[in-house]
Design a protein around this motif. Structure first.
Motif, PDB file in Angstrom:
ATOM      1  N   LEU A   1      -0.791  -6.818   2.165  1.00  0.00           N
ATOM      2  CA  LEU A   1      -1.480  -6.243   3.325  1.00  0.00           C
ATOM      3  C   LEU A   1      -0.532  -5.510   4.262  1.00  0.00           C
ATOM      4  O   LEU A   1      -0.972  -4.662   5.053  1.00  0.00           O
ATOM      5  CB  LEU A   1      -2.178  -7.348   4.132  1.00  0.00           C
ATOM      6  CG  LEU A   1      -3.462  -7.966   3.583  1.00  0.00           C
ATOM      7  CD1 LEU A   1      -4.098  -8.851   4.669  1.00  0.00           C
ATOM      8  CD2 LEU A   1      -4.452  -6.877   3.166  1.00  0.00           C
ATOM      9  N   ALA A   2       0.734  -5.853   4.183  1.00  0.00           N
ATOM     10  CA  ALA A   2       1.683  -5.390   5.199  1.00  0.00           C
ATOM     11  C   ALA A   2       1.620  -3.886   5.479  1.00  0.00           C
ATOM     12  O   ALA A   2       1.624  -3.473   6.643  1.00  0.00           O
ATOM     13  CB  ALA A   2       3.106  -5.815   4.803  1.00  0.00           C
ATOM     14  N   PRO A   3       1.533  -3.047   4.452  1.00  0.00           N
ATOM     15  CA  PRO A   3       1.533  -1.600   4.765  1.00  0.00           C
ATOM     16  C   PRO A   3       0.269  -1.132   5.480  1.00  0.00           C
ATOM     17  O   PRO A   3       0.203   0.025   5.907  1.00  0.00           O
ATOM     18  CB  PRO A   3       1.607  -0.946   3.369  1.00  0.00           C
ATOM     19  CG  PRO A   3       2.025  -2.026   2.422  1.00  0.00           C
ATOM     20  CD  PRO A   3       1.508  -3.306   3.000  1.00  0.00           C
ATOM     21  N   PHE A   4      -0.734  -2.002   5.564  1.00  0.00           N
ATOM     22  CA  PHE A   4      -2.046  -1.547   6.021  1.00  0.00           C
ATOM     23  C   PHE A   4      -2.464  -2.127   7.368  1.00  0.00           C
ATOM     24  O   PHE A   4      -3.600  -1.993   7.788  1.00  0.00           O
ATOM     25  CB  PHE A   4      -3.097  -1.887   4.951  1.00  0.00           C
ATOM     26  CG  PHE A   4      -2.718  -1.355   3.605  1.00  0.00           C
ATOM     27  CD1 PHE A   4      -2.775   0.017   3.357  1.00  0.00           C
ATOM     28  CD2 PHE A   4      -2.244  -2.190   2.601  1.00  0.00           C
ATOM     29  CE1 PHE A   4      -2.389   0.529   2.131  1.00  0.00           C
ATOM     30  CE2 PHE A   4      -1.865  -1.681   1.369  1.00  0.00           C
ATOM     31  CZ  PHE A   4      -1.927  -0.311   1.131  1.00  0.00           C
ATOM     32  N   THR A   5      -1.525  -2.753   8.092  1.00  0.00           N
ATOM     33  CA  THR A   5      -1.914  -3.394   9.341  1.00  0.00           C
ATOM     34  C   THR A   5      -2.272  -2.367  10.402  1.00  0.00           C
ATOM     35  O   THR A   5      -1.757  -1.241  10.415  1.00  0.00           O
ATOM     36  CB  THR A   5      -0.788  -4.286   9.893  1.00  0.00           C
ATOM     37  OG1 THR A   5       0.341  -3.459  10.144  1.00  0.00           O
ATOM     38  CG2 THR A   5      -0.448  -5.401   8.932  1.00  0.00           C
ATOM     39  N   PRO A   6      -3.159  -2.758  11.313  1.00  0.00           N
ATOM     40  CA  PRO A   6      -3.555  -1.852  12.402  1.00  0.00           C
ATOM     41  C   PRO A   6      -2.359  -1.402  13.231  1.00  0.00           C
ATOM     42  O   PRO A   6      -2.400  -0.323  13.837  1.00  0.00           O
ATOM     43  CB  PRO A   6      -4.506  -2.719  13.240  1.00  0.00           C
ATOM     44  CG  PRO A   6      -4.995  -3.786  12.312  1.00  0.00           C
ATOM     45  CD  PRO A   6      -3.879  -4.031  11.330  1.00  0.00           C
ATOM     46  N   ALA A   7      -1.311  -2.210  13.245  1.00  0.00           N
ATOM     47  CA  ALA A   7      -0.175  -1.893  14.110  1.00  0.00           C
ATOM     48  C   ALA A   7       0.429  -0.532  13.799  1.00  0.00           C
ATOM     49  O   ALA A   7       1.084   0.068  14.651  1.00  0.00           O
ATOM     50  CB  ALA A   7       0.880  -2.987  13.972  1.00  0.00           C
ATOM     51  N   ARG A   8       0.188  -0.031  12.580  1.00  0.00           N
ATOM     52  CA  ARG A   8       0.794   1.275  12.259  1.00  0.00           C
ATOM     53  C   ARG A   8       0.204   2.399  13.096  1.00  0.00           C
ATOM     54  O   ARG A   8       0.755   3.503  13.144  1.00  0.00           O
ATOM     55  CB  ARG A   8       0.682   1.585  10.766  1.00  0.00           C
ATOM     56  CG  ARG A   8      -0.715   1.993  10.243  1.00  0.00           C
ATOM     57  CD  ARG A   8      -0.681   2.043   8.718  1.00  0.00           C
ATOM     58  NE  ARG A   8      -1.834   2.633   8.072  1.00  0.00           N
ATOM     59  CZ  ARG A   8      -2.966   1.991   7.773  1.00  0.00           C
ATOM     60  NH1 ARG A   8      -3.133   0.727   8.133  1.00  0.00           N
ATOM     61  NH2 ARG A   8      -3.933   2.627   7.144  1.00  0.00           N
ATOM     62  N   PHE A   9      -0.950   2.161  13.717  1.00  0.00           N
ATOM     63  CA  PHE A   9      -1.552   3.186  14.562  1.00  0.00           C
ATOM     64  C   PHE A   9      -1.369   2.893  16.062  1.00  0.00           C
ATOM     65  O   PHE A   9      -1.947   3.569  16.898  1.00  0.00           O
ATOM     66  CB  PHE A   9      -3.042   3.334  14.254  1.00  0.00           C
ATOM     67  CG  PHE A   9      -3.291   3.760  12.841  1.00  0.00           C
ATOM     68  CD1 PHE A   9      -2.788   4.968  12.375  1.00  0.00           C
ATOM     69  CD2 PHE A   9      -4.014   2.951  11.967  1.00  0.00           C
ATOM     70  CE1 PHE A   9      -3.009   5.367  11.055  1.00  0.00           C
ATOM     71  CE2 PHE A   9      -4.242   3.350  10.659  1.00  0.00           C
ATOM     72  CZ  PHE A   9      -3.737   4.552  10.197  1.00  0.00           C
TER      73      PHE A   9
ATOM     74  N   ARG B   1       8.191   3.856  13.719  1.00  0.00           N
ATOM     75  CA  ARG B   1       7.178   3.224  12.896  1.00  0.00           C
ATOM     76  C   ARG B   1       7.615   1.827  12.453  1.00  0.00           C
ATOM     77  O   ARG B   1       6.799   0.919  12.319  1.00  0.00           O
ATOM     78  CB  ARG B   1       6.883   4.095  11.676  1.00  0.00           C
ATOM     79  CG  ARG B   1       5.656   3.625  10.901  1.00  0.00           C
ATOM     80  CD  ARG B   1       5.036   4.713  10.065  1.00  0.00           C
ATOM     81  NE  ARG B   1       3.781   4.263   9.509  1.00  0.00           N
ATOM     82  CZ  ARG B   1       3.657   3.594   8.367  1.00  0.00           C
ATOM     83  NH1 ARG B   1       4.721   3.331   7.653  1.00  0.00           N
ATOM     84  NH2 ARG B   1       2.483   3.203   7.918  1.00  0.00           N
ATOM     85  N   ALA B   2       8.916   1.656  12.262  1.00  0.00           N
ATOM     86  CA  ALA B   2       9.406   0.356  11.803  1.00  0.00           C
ATOM     87  C   ALA B   2       9.029  -0.751  12.774  1.00  0.00           C
ATOM     88  O   ALA B   2       8.688  -1.864  12.370  1.00  0.00           O
ATOM     89  CB  ALA B   2      10.918   0.402  11.638  1.00  0.00           C
ATOM     90  N   ALA B   3       9.063  -0.433  14.066  1.00  0.00           N
ATOM     91  CA  ALA B   3       8.750  -1.441  15.076  1.00  0.00           C
ATOM     92  C   ALA B   3       7.319  -1.932  14.958  1.00  0.00           C
ATOM     93  O   ALA B   3       6.993  -3.044  15.360  1.00  0.00           O
ATOM     94  CB  ALA B   3       8.984  -0.865  16.468  1.00  0.00           C
ATOM     95  N   ALA B   4       6.462  -1.096  14.399  1.00  0.00           N
ATOM     96  CA  ALA B   4       5.053  -1.460  14.329  1.00  0.00           C
ATOM     97  C   ALA B   4       4.730  -2.277  13.092  1.00  0.00           C
ATOM     98  O   ALA B   4       3.675  -2.864  12.996  1.00  0.00           O
ATOM     99  CB  ALA B   4       4.194  -0.193  14.333  1.00  0.00           C
ATOM    100  N   ALA B   5       5.659  -2.307  12.155  1.00  0.00           N
ATOM    101  CA  ALA B   5       5.381  -3.046  10.923  1.00  0.00           C
ATOM    102  C   ALA B   5       5.372  -4.533  11.196  1.00  0.00           C
ATOM    103  O   ALA B   5       6.062  -5.016  12.104  1.00  0.00           O
ATOM    104  CB  ALA B   5       6.433  -2.714   9.874  1.00  0.00           C
ATOM    105  N   PRO B   6       4.576  -5.259  10.446  1.00  0.00           N
ATOM    106  CA  PRO B   6       4.536  -6.695  10.668  1.00  0.00           C
ATOM    107  C   PRO B   6       5.873  -7.316  10.304  1.00  0.00           C
ATOM    108  O   PRO B   6       6.540  -6.877   9.370  1.00  0.00           O
ATOM    109  CB  PRO B   6       3.432  -7.171   9.717  1.00  0.00           C
ATOM    110  CG  PRO B   6       3.354  -6.106   8.665  1.00  0.00           C
ATOM    111  CD  PRO B   6       3.742  -4.828   9.344  1.00  0.00           C
ATOM    112  N   SER B   7       6.260  -8.295  11.058  1.00  0.00           N
ATOM    113  CA  SER B   7       7.544  -8.954  10.750  1.00  0.00           C
ATOM    114  C   SER B   7       7.286 -10.296  10.077  1.00  0.00           C
ATOM    115  O   SER B   7       6.741 -10.349   8.987  1.00  0.00           O
ATOM    116  CB  SER B   7       8.369  -9.092  12.025  1.00  0.00           C
ATOM    117  OG  SER B   7       7.585  -9.672  13.052  1.00  0.00           O
ATOM    118  N   ALA B   8       7.622 -11.360  10.734  1.00  0.00           N
ATOM    119  CA  ALA B   8       7.475 -12.672  10.106  1.00  0.00           C
ATOM    120  C   ALA B   8       6.034 -13.148  10.190  1.00  0.00           C
ATOM    121  O   ALA B   8       5.303 -12.777  11.104  1.00  0.00           O
ATOM    122  CB  ALA B   8       8.373 -13.682  10.810  1.00  0.00           C
TER     123      ALA B   8
END
Lengths: 411, 411
Positions: free
Chosen positions: A347-355, A363-370
């Motif tokens: 799911l990681a590439p598809f999280t809402p955080a990317r928008f 963009r890296a900051a918006a990716a899910p971390s742990a």
């Protein structure tokens, strides 16, 4: 509150109902809100399960998700039928991809080469082999290829089956619309409202209109072909999906419009391409012409996961052309997320955080971390979950607050 | 019987309702039987009033009747509107007949030459003059001609208007089917049941299927063209009928079939020809695809007048492609026949007697001879008529008895 649901799902399309089913199976108390279940994009969808044919340049991560979900489909369909007694029209004859003219074939071959290049099972066929597989193809068809793993299911059977499955597992359906997330009283809210997700969340989901024509083989028999056929015909892209009961879905336009009017030109183009590829379709009854609105996103990929700045709210929308094929993986991983709080790597590439706004800056900051704590603690029985801190924890580690806007235009 | 009607009309299509109206205006007690008024061919009909464009080789007598009826249309429409307040969509812009390719134009010109040769008003137009009249025509259209007297009316407005007019004039509508003439108790029975006339009378009326597509100009405005356009487009014959309310009727197939299924091939051919002639139609909404059954006859002409061997029974059926245009003359002359017993010379070529068995041995013998006595004496008030000998008298002078058969096949 004693009767507060663990999970409220907004939207009773295939994605929402499958999430509700999976969550209810995990012992959660689930309510699904929809004024008209199954009346959205799924009513119009053809139900192709096509990770191969739909693998396009530059969509590698999406292709991975499509492939993962398609692989879950046989077991998903079998489980659904076992739970409900409903045959959902799963067919595994595979898909023929064909080109009518030399130009069409050249265009198609570029895509097939890409698909083969990333390891997908595409088998080029000589014209004679193509006709052995599907004798009804027009003699003019210049060539094609076979995607054995691209199957189909009937969305108009799928949605009622999912509804029965979800309700039998304990989910309750509330036939009313939800106007705002603040109107929902549940520990976790899953927004699976298709295009409606934009108004509820501010996510950049936009309607992408698709028109289809539904035909029926004359005389009450099955269609004169067995495979899903995806063709390029004088520059038109068309698909022909045969059902055992005689129906054939011919689709589909892809239009940046939000109306559901059927246009003469779209029906003309679809029928012309269909009859060019498979002449016998001219003799089929025309049952229905209709249009639906796919939930599109800026990168054509779905939006799956925690909504930044809105603790306890998960998105499961933006499935665009892929809502049916992505139903199993979406349902499984969103249910897992609800229970464990962990965002599956798929799911990681598809999280809402990317928008989220900050995603533009980095963009890296918006990716899910742990993985965060569980959204709702797993409950072996239907007894209420044990903590409400989950949703906040799930939102932790995300990028800065995502501010919904009044209106998005992404055309 | 005190309440026995003077006239029972079987069929509440435009022909039956107009006959009922005219008879009721003459003071007769009228009952109309139909389980579903206006549900037959008129629901599908485009409403072209086209004695010129529909004047074909070898149909001279029919052309005369079409012309006579078209000439009655302006007054008929005005009277109907005055009686009911309903605008029936009568439009007098005229008809453009066009050919897309050189071959199409050559075919069309042969017909136009015939039409001119029998004195009909056909005006050839240069391509520039054609486009001055209708700028929306495709640049590819090679040429055309103008039939100023070929007008149109909207059948879906006409039928409700006729129903109101007939009922206001005193006719009663019975919403039930009549299975056999023997079930009808009236001094005179008029069979205006379209294709249903075959089963009731044994007359050689057969269904001739026609498929049409109904479009609507986008945005709620009027269509981008004003004339009825009849075109030959790559060998397809198509007509485009614009309504003031934005609707456009695109028709029609002519098929020796009795089903009302819509076929993909027919819709494809109609839309392709329509868009070839008028490209902007591709942007129109597709509202409806449907099929109807015209009441065809062996000689393509209607069947109007006394049924041999069945005293008191008149036929008004077999109007084939011409039911709307022939409504006024049919209603006037059948009502006259009911009142006076005289077959108007205009009707003479169309009597049912031409299909009587003896007509094969000598057609002249089957032609109507001298006017017979009145079928129903004219009644200035709605008081019952004075004699029942009329029907027998009307049948006198006809050829030998016409024996209805169980089944006719005239394909």
């Amino acid at each position: 509150m004693l009767n507060r649901p663990d999970v409220a799902v907004l939207g009773a399309g295939p994605v929402g109902l499958a999430i509700a089913w999976r969550c209810a199976q995990r012992g959660l108390r689930v309510v699904v809100h929809d004024p008209a279940p199954g009346s959205g994009a799924s009513r119009v969808a053809a139900g192709m399960l096509a990770p191969v044919a739909e693998a396009y340049f530059g969509e590698h991560e999406l292709t991975g998700l499509l492939t993962a979900s398609a692989a879950r489909w046989p077991a998903f369909a079998a489980e659904l039928t076992a739970a409900t007694g409903v045959d959902v029209g799963y067919r595994s004859e595979g898909t023929l991809m064909v080109g009518l003219t030399a130009d069409d074939l050249a265009e198609a071959r570029r895509l097939w080469a890409y698909q083969q290049g990333i390891g997908l099972p595409v088998t080029p066929l000589r014209p004679s082999a193509l006709r052995d597989r599907e004798p009804a193809l027009a003699p003019r068809v210049r060539g094609g290829a076979f995607a054995a793993t691209d199957h189909q299911v009937d969305p108009r059977r799928l949605v009622p089956a999912l509804r029965v499955a979800a309700e039998r597992a304990g989910a309750a359906l509330v036939p009313a619309a939800v106007r705002a997330l603040s109107d929902v009283d549940a520990r976790v809210t899953v927004v699976a409202a298709g295009c409606g997700a934009a108004a509820l969340t501010g996510l950049p989901v936009r309607p992408v209109k698709g028109q289809v024509v539904r035909l029926r083989a004359p005389g009450g028999g099955a269609p004169g072909f067995r495979h899903v056929i995806r063709g390029y015909a004088d520059g038109e892209h068309v698909y022909l999906v045969p059902r055992v009961d005689g129906e054939v879905v011919v689709g589909a336009t892809v239009e940046e419009r939000s109306d559901t009017d059927v246009s003469a030109g779209a029906v003309l183009r679809l029928l012309r391409a269909a009859v060019d590829l498979l002449p016998e379709l001219a003799e089929y009854d025309l049952l229905e012409t209709l249009a639906g609105l796919r939930p599109g996103t800026p990168d054509n990929a779905p939006i799956l996961g925690p909504l930044p700045g809105r603790p306890g709210v998960l998105a499961a929308t933006g499935h665009h052309r892929h809502g049916i094929v992505l139903t199993p993986v979406t349902a499984d991983l969103i249910a897992d997320l609800v229970v464990t709080g962990a965002v599956d790597p798929l799911l990681a590439p598809f999280t809402p955080a990317r928008f989220a706004p900050s995603a533009a800056a980095g963009r890296a900051a918006a990716a899910p971390s742990a993985p965060a704590g569980p959204v709702v603690a797993a409950a072996p029985s239907a007894v209420g979950p044990t903590g409400s801190a989950g949703p906040d924890a799930a939102a932790a580690g995300r990028a800065g607050p995502f501010v919904p806007e009044e209106e998005h235009t992404w055309n």
